[in-house]
Enzyme design. Structure first.
Site, PDB file in Angstrom:
ATOM      1  N   ASP A  74      33.850  40.324  48.574  1.00  0.00           N
ATOM      2  CA  ASP A  74      34.578  39.855  47.631  1.00  0.00           C
ATOM      3  C   ASP A  74      34.734  38.203  48.110  1.00  0.00           C
ATOM      4  O   ASP A  74      34.774  37.807  49.167  1.00  0.00           O
ATOM      5  CB  ASP A  74      35.937  40.266  47.792  1.00  0.00           C
ATOM      6  CG  ASP A  74      36.978  39.953  46.639  1.00  0.00           C
ATOM      7  OD1 ASP A  74      36.996  40.596  45.897  1.00  0.00           O
ATOM      8  OD2 ASP A  74      37.734  38.828  46.782  1.00  0.00           O
ATOM      9  N   TYR A 151      43.963  30.663  44.862  1.00  0.00           N
ATOM     10  CA  TYR A 151      44.421  31.945  45.826  1.00  0.00           C
ATOM     11  C   TYR A 151      44.954  31.470  46.927  1.00  0.00           C
ATOM     12  O   TYR A 151      46.109  32.124  47.307  1.00  0.00           O
ATOM     13  CB  TYR A 151      43.206  32.802  46.057  1.00  0.00           C
ATOM     14  CG  TYR A 151      42.860  33.583  44.839  1.00  0.00           C
ATOM     15  CD1 TYR A 151      43.510  34.674  44.250  1.00  0.00           C
ATOM     16  CD2 TYR A 151      41.498  33.186  44.155  1.00  0.00           C
ATOM     17  CE1 TYR A 151      43.272  35.475  43.101  1.00  0.00           C
ATOM     18  CE2 TYR A 151      41.208  33.975  42.981  1.00  0.00           C
ATOM     19  CZ  TYR A 151      42.123  34.930  42.611  1.00  0.00           C
ATOM     20  OH  TYR A 151      41.677  35.739  41.463  1.00  0.00           O
TER      21      TYR A 151
HETATM   22  O1  CP3 Z   1      30.269  41.776  41.167  1.00  0.00           O
HETATM   23  C1  CP3 Z   1      30.239  42.601  42.158  1.00  0.00           C
HETATM   24  O2  CP3 Z   1      30.170  43.906  41.959  1.00  0.00           O
HETATM   25  C2  CP3 Z   1      29.951  42.237  43.569  1.00  0.00           C
HETATM   26  C3  CP3 Z   1      31.288  42.471  44.333  1.00  0.00           C
HETATM   27  C4  CP3 Z   1      32.447  41.402  43.752  1.00  0.00           C
HETATM   28  C5  CP3 Z   1      33.682  41.927  43.857  1.00  0.00           C
HETATM   29  N1  CP3 Z   1      34.599  40.685  43.745  1.00  0.00           N
HETATM   30  C6  CP3 Z   1      34.170  43.413  44.054  1.00  0.00           C
HETATM   31  C7  CP3 Z   1      35.578  43.540  43.918  1.00  0.00           C
HETATM   32  C8  CP3 Z   1      32.602  39.999  43.481  1.00  0.00           C
HETATM   33  C9  CP3 Z   1      31.401  39.134  43.369  1.00  0.00           C
HETATM   34  C10 CP3 Z   1      33.762  39.762  43.358  1.00  0.00           C
HETATM   35  C11 CP3 Z   1      34.178  38.427  42.945  1.00  0.00           C
HETATM   36  C12 CP3 Z   1      35.692  37.960  42.853  1.00  0.00           C
HETATM   37  N2  CP3 Z   1      36.737  38.702  43.493  1.00  0.00           N
HETATM   38  C13 CP3 Z   1      36.300  37.091  42.027  1.00  0.00           C
HETATM   39  C14 CP3 Z   1      35.497  36.202  40.940  1.00  0.00           C
HETATM   40  C15 CP3 Z   1      34.780  36.907  39.718  1.00  0.00           C
HETATM   41  C16 CP3 Z   1      35.700  37.317  38.859  1.00  0.00           C
HETATM   42  O3  CP3 Z   1      36.081  38.564  38.507  1.00  0.00           O
HETATM   43  O4  CP3 Z   1      36.455  36.411  38.206  1.00  0.00           O
HETATM   44  C17 CP3 Z   1      37.551  37.118  42.063  1.00  0.00           C
HETATM   45  C18 CP3 Z   1      38.582  36.166  41.245  1.00  0.00           C
HETATM   46  C19 CP3 Z   1      37.842  37.989  43.018  1.00  0.00           C
HETATM   47  C20 CP3 Z   1      39.439  38.300  43.648  1.00  0.00           C
HETATM   48  C21 CP3 Z   1      39.650  39.461  43.438  1.00  0.00           C
HETATM   49  N3  CP3 Z   1      38.980  40.902  44.090  1.00  0.00           N
HETATM   50  C22 CP3 Z   1      40.675  40.247  42.564  1.00  0.00           C
HETATM   51  C23 CP3 Z   1      41.811  39.311  41.712  1.00  0.00           C
HETATM   52  C24 CP3 Z   1      40.512  41.692  42.717  1.00  0.00           C
HETATM   53  C25 CP3 Z   1      41.621  42.618  42.111  1.00  0.00           C
HETATM   54  C26 CP3 Z   1      41.536  42.806  40.631  1.00  0.00           C
HETATM   55  C27 CP3 Z   1      40.492  43.936  40.419  1.00  0.00           C
HETATM   56  O5  CP3 Z   1      39.638  43.835  39.705  1.00  0.00           O
HETATM   57  O6  CP3 Z   1      40.936  44.952  41.015  1.00  0.00           O
HETATM   58  C28 CP3 Z   1      39.562  41.949  43.696  1.00  0.00           C
HETATM   59  C29 CP3 Z   1      39.124  43.267  43.977  1.00  0.00           C
HETATM   60  C30 CP3 Z   1      37.863  43.890  43.985  1.00  0.00           C
HETATM   61  N4  CP3 Z   1      36.686  42.885  44.206  1.00  0.00           N
HETATM   62  C31 CP3 Z   1      37.371  45.081  43.407  1.00  0.00           C
HETATM   63  C32 CP3 Z   1      35.923  44.933  43.347  1.00  0.00           C
HETATM   64  C33 CP3 Z   1      34.930  46.061  42.886  1.00  0.00           C
HETATM   65  C34 CP3 Z   1      38.247  46.297  43.029  1.00  0.00           C
HETATM   66  C35 CP3 Z   1      38.670  46.978  44.142  1.00  0.00           C
HETATM   67  C36 CP3 Z   1      38.817  48.300  44.338  1.00  0.00           C
HETATM   68  O7  CP3 Z   1      37.917  49.141  44.057  1.00  0.00           O
HETATM   69  O8  CP3 Z   1      39.841  48.751  43.944  1.00  0.00           O
END
Ligand code: CP3
Length: 347
Positions: A74, A151
């Site tokens: 992440d 963030y």
């Molecule tokens: O793309 C991929 O699968 C690679 C892994 C990856 C994750 N986050 C895993 C994740 C990548 C490249 C990210 C990038 C990320 N993280 C961004 C930029 C891309 C975008 O989506 O705009 C941002 C803004 C984040 C911050 C973030 N991480 C938020 C706001 C959240 C919560 C919202 C959500 O989608 O649940 C996360 C959690 C997150 N990051 C999950 C995953 C698979 C969900 C976690 C879970 O399994 O509960």
């Protein structure tokens, strides 16, 4: 025979035999095998345990013939390594800090040694490279300085970015210093990912969309240009991701990345026209197009393929991450349609 993956060739605007495809969040909640593992471990444990991060990264490749995998991690983990407390709350999403003010969090930042502080990411990269299918590229990534700054200053997600924008406008010099510190930490982290073996780097600037073109040029572009120049290594292309930024396209073109990832709000043919044949593009199907019935989905995918592939330098993807409720069968269909598309300038 050349061993350069077709995904890397497309990023460098070189001709390919087939259009390469990968999907943002391709390892994630729409896959039952991901949900199963997530039932056993918290999200941060998956990210910080190299064997588990490797397993999740490779899960979609067992189902679909993607041309690239993205490291499971992440963007916010770097802020934790810079000294800020990080937690993921099922309901509110990410939380940074323990109730300090945004300015206190900004002041407390340090630039970490990635080998010391992010070793679990580098170990995961090495493990994935040991078991990834032949011809499939591994993408490393980080947030971009501006999105990480939001963030950090807000302490999590935000609706109006009140704290970020007040800071930016009231204390532009301090804001520039923050962007510099973040870019320094990112440069070291991305170089370490490249040294560990990633084949490409994607920089996520999710919140660039809240800026005017003038503010983007003043506050973000110089830091992006320095960061991108710093990580340009031979053969390791850089991809810039943003969404809702067609008004910033000309400025983003000057950043120096090999690829711009675009969302569905801009017509892909028009974007390629504006950017010219030297700049590779990635995108830009609406993630919700995957909820259509198969024949309509196929039409949507073909329409994008025709617009994207008029010159070399095109990677098929969605404009943002795949939605957790997406039917898995439709993902399979999408990949098949992309790979059976005859490339106009095929090698
Ligand atoms: O793309 C991929 O699968 C690679 C892994 C990856 C994750 N986050 C895993 C994740 C990548 C490249 C990210 C990038 C990320 N993280 C961004 C930029 C891309 C975008 O989506 O705009 C941002 C803004 C984040 C911050 C973030 N991480 C938020 C706001 C959240 C919560 C919202 C959500 O989608 O649940 C996360 C959690 C997150 N990051 C999950 C995953 C698979 C969900 C976690 C879970 O399994 O509960």
């Amino acid at each position: 025979m050349s061993t350069v993956p077709r995904f890397v060739k497309a990023c460098l605007a070189q001709p390919v035999d087939r259009i390469p495809v990968w999907i943002m969040r391709q390892a994630g909640r729409y896959l039952p095998e991901y949900r199963k593992l997530r039932g056993e471990y918290p999200f941060l444990t998956l990210c910080k345990t190299p064997a588990l991060a490797t397993e999740v990264t490779l899960q979609p490749l067992e189902r679909f013939r993607m041309d690239a995998a993205i490291l499971f991690s992440d963007i916010l983990l770097l802020l934790e390594a810079m000294g800020v407390d990080l937690a993921f709350d099922e309901k509110v999403g990410p939380r940074l800090g323990r109730g300090e003010s945004g300015e206190e969090r900004v002041r407390s930042l340090s630039v970490p040694d990635p080998v010391q502080e992010m070793g679990y990411v580098l170990d995961a990269i090495r493990q994935i490279k040991g078991s990834i299918p032949e011809g499939c590229a591994l993408i490393g990534f980080s947030g971009a300085p501006f999105t990480l700054a939001t963030y950090l200053i807000e302490g999590g997600s935000s609706k109006d970015f009140y704290a970020t924008k007040s800071f930016m406008y009231k204390e532009p010099a301090a804001f520039h210093r923050l962007m510099e510190t973040l870019a320094d930490a990112l440069e070291a982290f991305l170089k370490a990912q490249i040294a560990a073996g990633v084949d490409a780097i994607q920089l996520f600037d999710t919140w660039a969309m809240i800026l005017s073109p003038a503010d983007y040029r003043e506050l973000v572009l110089p830091h992006m240009q320095r960061l991108v120049a710093g990580v340009k290594h031979e053969g390791v292309p850089t991809i810039h991701f943003s969404l809702g930024t067609s008004t910033l396209l000309d400025a983003m073109d000057q950043m120096g990345t090999d690829v711009l990832s675009l969302d569905w709000k801009i017509d892909l043919g028009e974007a390629r026209e504006r950017l010219g044949p030297q700049k590779a593009v990635q995108g830009n199907l609406d993630p919700f197009a995957l909820f259509q019935e198969p024949a309509r989905l196929e039409e949507s995918v073909l329409e994008i393929l025709e617009k994207g592939s008029r010159w070399p330098g095109y990677v098929f993807n969605l404009g943002h991450g795949v939605h957790p409720k997406t039917p898995v069968e439709n993902m399979r269909r999408l990949v098949e349609v992309v790979h059976s598309f005859p490339v106009p300038q095929a090698t």
